[in-house]
Design a protein around this motif. Structure first.
Motif, mmCIF file in Angstrom:
data_model
loop_
_atom_site.group_PDB
_atom_site.id
_atom_site.type_symbol
_atom_site.label_atom_id
_atom_site.label_comp_id
_atom_site.label_asym_id
_atom_site.label_seq_id
_atom_site.Cartn_x
_atom_site.Cartn_y
_atom_site.Cartn_z
ATOM 1 N N TRP A 35 -9.642 2.371 -1.919
ATOM 2 C CA TRP A 35 -10.105 1.294 -1.044
ATOM 3 C C TRP A 35 -9.745 -0.103 -1.562
ATOM 4 O O TRP A 35 -9.937 -1.095 -0.870
ATOM 5 C CB TRP A 35 -11.619 1.380 -0.848
ATOM 6 C CG TRP A 35 -12.386 1.438 -2.133
ATOM 7 C CD1 TRP A 35 -12.864 2.562 -2.745
ATOM 8 C CD2 TRP A 35 -12.752 0.345 -2.981
ATOM 9 N NE1 TRP A 35 -13.503 2.244 -3.925
ATOM 10 C CE2 TRP A 35 -13.448 0.884 -4.093
ATOM 11 C CE3 TRP A 35 -12.560 -1.030 -2.936
ATOM 12 C CZ2 TRP A 35 -13.952 0.097 -5.122
ATOM 13 C CZ3 TRP A 35 -13.063 -1.813 -3.964
ATOM 14 C CH2 TRP A 35 -13.750 -1.253 -5.034
ATOM 15 N N CYS A 36 -9.226 -0.196 -2.760
ATOM 16 C CA CYS A 36 -8.987 -1.470 -3.438
ATOM 17 C C CYS A 36 -7.633 -2.064 -3.028
ATOM 18 O O CYS A 36 -6.583 -1.505 -3.342
ATOM 19 C CB CYS A 36 -9.055 -1.238 -4.947
ATOM 20 S SG CYS A 36 -8.480 -2.610 -5.946
ATOM 21 N N GLY A 37 -7.658 -3.209 -2.339
ATOM 22 C CA GLY A 37 -6.432 -3.869 -1.910
ATOM 23 C C GLY A 37 -5.514 -4.254 -3.067
ATOM 24 O O GLY A 37 -4.318 -3.941 -3.037
ATOM 25 N N PRO A 38 -6.032 -4.942 -4.100
ATOM 26 C CA PRO A 38 -5.168 -5.281 -5.232
ATOM 27 C C PRO A 38 -4.585 -4.042 -5.928
ATOM 28 O O PRO A 38 -3.457 -4.088 -6.429
ATOM 29 C CB PRO A 38 -6.097 -6.065 -6.164
ATOM 30 C CG PRO A 38 -7.124 -6.658 -5.250
ATOM 31 C CD PRO A 38 -7.331 -5.619 -4.192
ATOM 32 N N CYS A 39 -5.339 -2.936 -5.942
ATOM 33 C CA CYS A 39 -4.827 -1.693 -6.541
ATOM 34 C C CYS A 39 -3.616 -1.197 -5.761
ATOM 35 O O CYS A 39 -2.610 -0.788 -6.352
ATOM 36 C CB CYS A 39 -5.907 -0.605 -6.541
ATOM 37 S SG CYS A 39 -7.372 -0.979 -7.518
ATOM 38 N N LYS A 40 -3.718 -1.233 -4.430
ATOM 39 C CA LYS A 40 -2.603 -0.800 -3.589
ATOM 40 C C LYS A 40 -1.397 -1.708 -3.766
ATOM 41 O O LYS A 40 -0.260 -1.251 -3.768
ATOM 42 C CB LYS A 40 -3.032 -0.762 -2.125
ATOM 43 C CG LYS A 40 -3.969 0.369 -1.798
ATOM 44 C CD LYS A 40 -4.313 0.377 -0.331
ATOM 45 C CE LYS A 40 -5.227 1.526 0.008
ATOM 46 N NZ LYS A 40 -5.551 1.567 1.434
ATOM 47 N N MET A 41 -1.661 -3.014 -3.912
ATOM 48 C CA MET A 41 -0.563 -3.950 -4.113
ATOM 49 C C MET A 41 0.130 -3.725 -5.453
ATOM 50 O O MET A 41 1.344 -3.897 -5.564
ATOM 51 C CB MET A 41 -1.078 -5.396 -4.049
ATOM 52 C CG MET A 41 -1.458 -5.835 -2.654
ATOM 53 S SD MET A 41 -2.208 -7.490 -2.567
ATOM 54 C CE MET A 41 -1.303 -8.413 -3.768
ATOM 55 N N MET A 42 -0.637 -3.323 -6.483
ATOM 56 C CA MET A 42 -0.057 -3.138 -7.805
ATOM 57 C C MET A 42 0.637 -1.776 -7.965
ATOM 58 O O MET A 42 1.462 -1.599 -8.864
ATOM 59 C CB MET A 42 -1.140 -3.277 -8.888
ATOM 60 C CG MET A 42 -0.557 -3.318 -10.296
ATOM 61 S SD MET A 42 -1.771 -3.623 -11.582
ATOM 62 C CE MET A 42 -2.416 -1.977 -11.841
ATOM 63 N N ALA A 43 0.333 -0.812 -7.110
ATOM 64 C CA ALA A 43 0.865 0.546 -7.260
ATOM 65 C C ALA A 43 2.393 0.596 -7.384
ATOM 66 O O ALA A 43 2.918 1.271 -8.280
ATOM 67 C CB ALA A 43 0.374 1.445 -6.129
ATOM 68 N N PRO A 44 3.167 -0.107 -6.540
ATOM 69 C CA PRO A 44 4.630 -0.065 -6.709
ATOM 70 C C PRO A 44 5.081 -0.657 -8.048
ATOM 71 O O PRO A 44 6.032 -0.165 -8.660
ATOM 72 C CB PRO A 44 5.156 -0.876 -5.532
ATOM 73 C CG PRO A 44 4.054 -0.881 -4.516
ATOM 74 C CD PRO A 44 2.785 -0.822 -5.314
ATOM 75 N N ALA A 45 4.406 -1.696 -8.506
ATOM 76 C CA ALA A 45 4.762 -2.304 -9.792
ATOM 77 C C ALA A 45 4.470 -1.335 -10.931
ATOM 78 O O ALA A 45 5.244 -1.238 -11.894
ATOM 79 C CB ALA A 45 3.990 -3.608 -9.996
ATOM 80 N N TYR A 46 3.361 -0.595 -10.827
ATOM 81 C CA TYR A 46 3.004 0.369 -11.865
ATOM 82 C C TYR A 46 4.035 1.505 -11.906
ATOM 83 O O TYR A 46 4.419 1.966 -12.978
ATOM 84 C CB TYR A 46 1.587 0.898 -11.624
ATOM 85 C CG TYR A 46 0.976 1.591 -12.809
ATOM 86 C CD1 TYR A 46 0.712 0.895 -13.991
ATOM 87 C CD2 TYR A 46 0.624 2.935 -12.756
ATOM 88 C CE1 TYR A 46 0.135 1.526 -15.083
ATOM 89 C CE2 TYR A 46 0.048 3.567 -13.837
ATOM 90 C CZ TYR A 46 -0.203 2.865 -14.994
ATOM 91 O OH TYR A 46 -0.770 3.497 -16.081
#
Length: 147
Positions: free
Chosen positions: A68-79
């Motif tokens: 549910w975390c927006g910043p988590c979803k945004m960081m996923a491709p970078a991770y």
């Protein structure tokens, strides 16, 4: 020849022993014959998390996140990109704090995403907040230089 290192297979969880200088040679698991480094973070449950933290001789970077975390979803491709750049020097894991609340509580995760770096079974550094790929890689590289 350097001391051998132990690497947990991301597929079958077998602990493999290999020479440190062979890490870049696309090593395969002695049990399941699949590659030990997949160029992507590994989604784990509590048992898999514990095994990777306790048995890998290389540092382990963990992304504590939630669906549910927006910043988590945004960081996923970078991770994901960071995994491609950091392996085989570092193993990358993903811990879904909604499904693995025991781990979130054990490590006192108060905000997500949170990155935590583990060495020899112990947390050595933590960074809350979303980061881009260069930020993730730079942060890990700086910690490894000072370890």
């Amino acid at each position: 020849m350097t001391d051998p290192v132990h690497i947990v297979c991301p597929h079958c969880e077998a602990v493999n022993r290999l020479a440190r200088e062979r890490l870049n040679d696309t090593p395969v698991c002695g049990k399941c014959a699949k590659e030990l480094f997949v160029g992507a973070p590994i989604d784990v449950n509590t048992a898999r998390f514990n095994k990777h933290i306790e048995r890998n001789d290389i540092p382990v970077l963990v992304d504590f996140w939630a669906e549910w975390c927006g910043p988590c979803k945004m960081m996923a491709p970078a991770y994901l990109q960071a995994a491609r750049r950091l392996e085989p020097r570092v193993r990358l894991l993903k811990v879904d704090t909604e499904h693995l609340q025991d781990l979130a509580a054990r490590y006192n995760i108060r905000s997500i995403p949170t990155l935590a770096l583990f060495r020899n079974g112990r947390e050595v550094a933590r960074q809350p907040g979303a980061m881009d790929v260069n930020g993730i890689v730079s942060w890990v590289d700086a910690l490894m230089r000072h370890a």
